[in-house]
Write a protein that holds these residues in place. Structure first.
Motif, PDB file in Angstrom:
ATOM      1  N   TYR A   8       0.834  -1.201   0.000  1.00 24.90           N
ATOM      2  CA  TYR A   8       0.000   0.000   0.000  1.00 24.90           C
ATOM      3  C   TYR A   8       0.867   1.249   0.000  1.00 24.90           C
ATOM      4  O   TYR A   8       1.870   1.322   0.707  1.00 24.90           O
ATOM      5  CB  TYR A   8      -0.914   0.030   1.220  1.00 24.90           C
ATOM      6  CG  TYR A   8      -1.889  -1.126   1.309  1.00 24.90           C
ATOM      7  CD1 TYR A   8      -2.460  -1.695   0.178  1.00 24.90           C
ATOM      8  CD2 TYR A   8      -2.244  -1.650   2.541  1.00 24.90           C
ATOM      9  CE1 TYR A   8      -3.356  -2.742   0.277  1.00 24.90           C
ATOM     10  CE2 TYR A   8      -3.139  -2.696   2.646  1.00 24.90           C
ATOM     11  CZ  TYR A   8      -3.694  -3.239   1.512  1.00 24.90           C
ATOM     12  OH  TYR A   8      -4.571  -4.281   1.617  1.00 24.90           O
ATOM     13  N   THR A   9       0.460   2.227  -0.788  1.00 24.06           N
ATOM     14  CA  THR A   9       1.143   3.512  -0.850  1.00 24.06           C
ATOM     15  C   THR A   9       0.218   4.633  -0.402  1.00 24.06           C
ATOM     16  O   THR A   9       0.573   5.801  -0.510  1.00 24.06           O
ATOM     17  CB  THR A   9       1.649   3.791  -2.283  1.00 24.06           C
ATOM     18  OG1 THR A   9       0.530   3.771  -3.178  1.00 24.06           O
ATOM     19  CG2 THR A   9       2.680   2.758  -2.703  1.00 24.06           C
ATOM     20  N   ALA A  10      -0.952   4.262   0.089  1.00 22.46           N
ATOM     21  CA  ALA A  10      -1.948   5.230   0.559  1.00 22.46           C
ATOM     22  C   ALA A  10      -2.367   4.837   1.976  1.00 22.46           C
ATOM     23  O   ALA A  10      -2.197   3.685   2.384  1.00 22.46           O
ATOM     24  CB  ALA A  10      -3.153   5.224  -0.375  1.00 22.46           C
ATOM     25  N   PRO A  11      -2.936   5.773   2.717  1.00 16.07           N
ATOM     26  CA  PRO A  11      -3.433   5.457   4.061  1.00 16.07           C
ATOM     27  C   PRO A  11      -4.523   4.382   4.006  1.00 16.07           C
ATOM     28  O   PRO A  11      -5.226   4.237   2.997  1.00 16.07           O
ATOM     29  CB  PRO A  11      -4.004   6.780   4.565  1.00 16.07           C
ATOM     30  CG  PRO A  11      -3.420   7.841   3.684  1.00 16.07           C
ATOM     31  CD  PRO A  11      -3.123   7.176   2.359  1.00 16.07           C
ATOM     32  N   LEU A  12      -4.657   3.641   5.091  1.00 14.04           N
ATOM     33  CA  LEU A  12      -5.660   2.564   5.135  1.00 14.04           C
ATOM     34  C   LEU A  12      -7.079   3.073   4.894  1.00 14.04           C
ATOM     35  O   LEU A  12      -7.911   2.325   4.362  1.00 14.04           O
ATOM     36  CB  LEU A  12      -5.575   1.810   6.460  1.00 14.04           C
ATOM     37  CG  LEU A  12      -4.359   0.899   6.606  1.00 14.04           C
ATOM     38  CD1 LEU A  12      -4.355   0.222   7.978  1.00 14.04           C
ATOM     39  CD2 LEU A  12      -4.298  -0.141   5.497  1.00 14.04           C
ATOM     40  N   GLU A  13      -7.369   4.297   5.229  1.00  8.89           N
ATOM     41  CA  GLU A  13      -8.708   4.843   4.957  1.00  8.89           C
ATOM     42  C   GLU A  13      -8.980   4.832   3.449  1.00  8.89           C
ATOM     43  O   GLU A  13     -10.087   4.520   3.017  1.00  8.89           O
ATOM     44  CB  GLU A  13      -8.836   6.270   5.507  1.00  8.89           C
ATOM     45  CG  GLU A  13      -8.743   6.377   7.003  1.00  8.89           C
ATOM     46  CD  GLU A  13      -7.308   6.323   7.541  1.00  8.89           C
ATOM     47  OE1 GLU A  13      -6.340   6.613   6.783  1.00  8.89           O
ATOM     48  OE2 GLU A  13      -7.149   5.972   8.719  1.00  8.89           O
ATOM     49  N   ARG A  14      -7.970   5.165   2.661  1.00  8.62           N
ATOM     50  CA  ARG A  14      -8.119   5.144   1.191  1.00  8.62           C
ATOM     51  C   ARG A  14      -8.239   3.710   0.692  1.00  8.62           C
ATOM     52  O   ARG A  14      -9.040   3.411  -0.192  1.00  8.62           O
ATOM     53  CB  ARG A  14      -6.920   5.855   0.542  1.00  8.62           C
ATOM     54  CG  ARG A  14      -6.969   5.883  -0.956  1.00  8.62           C
ATOM     55  CD  ARG A  14      -8.099   6.781  -1.454  1.00  8.62           C
ATOM     56  NE  ARG A  14      -8.087   6.813  -2.915  1.00  8.62           N
ATOM     57  CZ  ARG A  14      -9.165   6.610  -3.661  1.00  8.62           C
ATOM     58  NH1 ARG A  14     -10.334   6.412  -3.112  1.00  8.62           N
ATOM     59  NH2 ARG A  14      -9.069   6.627  -4.962  1.00  8.62           N
ATOM     60  N   ILE A  15      -7.446   2.808   1.256  1.00  4.96           N
ATOM     61  CA  ILE A  15      -7.518   1.389   0.895  1.00  4.96           C
ATOM     62  C   ILE A  15      -8.913   0.854   1.188  1.00  4.96           C
ATOM     63  O   ILE A  15      -9.536   0.197   0.347  1.00  4.96           O
ATOM     64  CB  ILE A  15      -6.438   0.578   1.646  1.00  4.96           C
ATOM     65  CG1 ILE A  15      -5.025   1.049   1.268  1.00  4.96           C
ATOM     66  CG2 ILE A  15      -6.625  -0.917   1.436  1.00  4.96           C
ATOM     67  CD1 ILE A  15      -4.683   0.930  -0.202  1.00  4.96           C
ATOM     68  N   ASP A  16      -9.411   1.145   2.395  1.00  2.00           N
ATOM     69  CA  ASP A  16     -10.733   0.654   2.785  1.00  2.00           C
ATOM     70  C   ASP A  16     -11.817   1.144   1.835  1.00  2.00           C
ATOM     71  O   ASP A  16     -12.768   0.412   1.538  1.00  2.00           O
ATOM     72  CB  ASP A  16     -11.059   1.069   4.219  1.00  2.00           C
ATOM     73  CG  ASP A  16     -10.240   0.296   5.249  1.00  2.00           C
ATOM     74  OD1 ASP A  16      -9.713  -0.795   4.914  1.00  2.00           O
ATOM     75  OD2 ASP A  16     -10.129   0.787   6.390  1.00  2.00           O
ATOM     76  N   GLN A  41      -1.440  -8.978   3.955  1.00  2.00           N
ATOM     77  CA  GLN A  41      -0.201  -9.192   4.694  1.00  2.00           C
ATOM     78  C   GLN A  41      -0.466  -8.879   6.165  1.00  2.00           C
ATOM     79  O   GLN A  41      -1.387  -8.135   6.502  1.00  2.00           O
ATOM     80  CB  GLN A  41       0.903  -8.261   4.189  1.00  2.00           C
ATOM     81  CG  GLN A  41       1.375  -8.554   2.786  1.00  2.00           C
ATOM     82  CD  GLN A  41       2.520  -7.650   2.397  1.00  2.00           C
ATOM     83  OE1 GLN A  41       3.426  -7.377   3.182  1.00  2.00           O
ATOM     84  NE2 GLN A  41       2.479  -7.160   1.172  1.00  2.00           N
ATOM     85  N   VAL A  42       0.347  -9.455   7.032  1.00  2.00           N
ATOM     86  CA  VAL A  42       0.283  -9.168   8.462  1.00  2.00           C
ATOM     87  C   VAL A  42       1.656  -8.680   8.872  1.00  2.00           C
ATOM     88  O   VAL A  42       2.633  -9.429   8.708  1.00  2.00           O
ATOM     89  CB  VAL A  42      -0.108 -10.430   9.269  1.00  2.00           C
ATOM     90  CG1 VAL A  42      -0.111 -10.146  10.757  1.00  2.00           C
ATOM     91  CG2 VAL A  42      -1.463 -10.967   8.808  1.00  2.00           C
ATOM     92  N   PRO A  43       1.780  -7.436   9.337  1.00  2.00           N
ATOM     93  CA  PRO A  43       0.726  -6.443   9.532  1.00  2.00           C
ATOM     94  C   PRO A  43       0.151  -5.970   8.203  1.00  2.00           C
ATOM     95  O   PRO A  43       0.705  -6.234   7.136  1.00  2.00           O
ATOM     96  CB  PRO A  43       1.447  -5.304  10.265  1.00  2.00           C
ATOM     97  CG  PRO A  43       2.872  -5.436   9.878  1.00  2.00           C
ATOM     98  CD  PRO A  43       3.108  -6.901   9.668  1.00  2.00           C
ATOM     99  N   ARG A  44      -0.943  -5.240   8.277  1.00  2.00           N
ATOM    100  CA  ARG A  44      -1.707  -4.849   7.081  1.00  2.00           C
ATOM    101  C   ARG A  44      -1.016  -3.702   6.327  1.00  2.00           C
ATOM    102  O   ARG A  44      -1.405  -2.550   6.411  1.00  2.00           O
ATOM    103  CB  ARG A  44      -3.120  -4.451   7.480  1.00  2.00           C
ATOM    104  CG  ARG A  44      -4.023  -4.281   6.294  1.00  2.00           C
ATOM    105  CD  ARG A  44      -5.439  -3.974   6.713  1.00  2.00           C
ATOM    106  NE  ARG A  44      -6.228  -3.651   5.531  1.00  2.00           N
ATOM    107  CZ  ARG A  44      -7.303  -2.903   5.564  1.00  2.00           C
ATOM    108  NH1 ARG A  44      -7.749  -2.408   6.702  1.00  2.00           N
ATOM    109  NH2 ARG A  44      -7.959  -2.644   4.449  1.00  2.00           N
ATOM    110  N   VAL A  45      -0.007  -4.080   5.565  1.00  2.00           N
ATOM    111  CA  VAL A  45       0.743  -3.110   4.758  1.00  2.00           C
ATOM    112  C   VAL A  45       0.563  -3.384   3.264  1.00  2.00           C
ATOM    113  O   VAL A  45       1.148  -2.702   2.432  1.00  2.00           O
ATOM    114  CB  VAL A  45       2.242  -3.117   5.123  1.00  2.00           C
ATOM    115  CG1 VAL A  45       2.448  -2.656   6.557  1.00  2.00           C
ATOM    116  CG2 VAL A  45       2.850  -4.492   4.903  1.00  2.00           C
ATOM    117  N   GLY A  46      -0.237  -4.385   2.932  1.00  2.00           N
ATOM    118  CA  GLY A  46      -0.449  -4.768   1.544  1.00  2.00           C
ATOM    119  C   GLY A  46      -1.095  -6.127   1.470  1.00  2.00           C
ATOM    120  O   GLY A  46      -1.730  -6.579   2.422  1.00  2.00           O
ATOM    121  N   GLY A  47      -0.885  -6.800   0.354  1.00  2.00           N
ATOM    122  CA  GLY A  47      -1.487  -8.110   0.154  1.00  2.00           C
ATOM    123  C   GLY A  47      -0.591  -8.990  -0.686  1.00  2.00           C
ATOM    124  O   GLY A  47       0.471  -8.575  -1.161  1.00  2.00           O
TER     125      GLY A  47
END
Length: 98
Positions: A8-16, A41-47
């Motif tokens: 992820y290159t954006a905040p989790l709010e944008r991902i959600d 991924q754990v922690p939630r930094v991508g997939g």
């Protein structure tokens, strides 16, 4: 076969905000047979996606349509590998070692 790592290159709010559209995209490629497994991924930094596209070019075309990437919210690393040894459940995806 390919292992795709999304970061992820954006905040989790944008991902959600993009998750529902991303899941629809995933579902389409599970239906086509291109994707075998995926998850966070754990922690939630991508997939991570386990894919079996026809070629790297075909996979790149699929990835170009991911809502996360189109929104500039994720980048991708692709690793191609030849599954020469598998669990019995994955035997249909194995290739002969050369």
């Amino acid at each position: 076969m390919f292992v795709v790592t999304l970061t992820y290159t954006a905040p989790l709010e944008r991902i959600d905000a993009l998750v529902a559209e991303h899941v629809e995209w995933l579902d389409a490629h599970y239906a086509s047979g291109a994707f075998l497994a995926s998850g966070r991924q754990v922690p939630r930094v991508g997939g991570v996606i386990l894919a079996r596209a026809q070629s790297r070019e075909a996979l790149d075309a699929i990835l170009a349509q991911d809502p996360f990437g189109r929104a500039g919210a994720a980048v991708y690393q692709v690793t191609e590998f030849l599954p020469t040894k598998t669990a019995p459940e994955l035997a249909p995806f194995a290739v002969d070692p050369v």
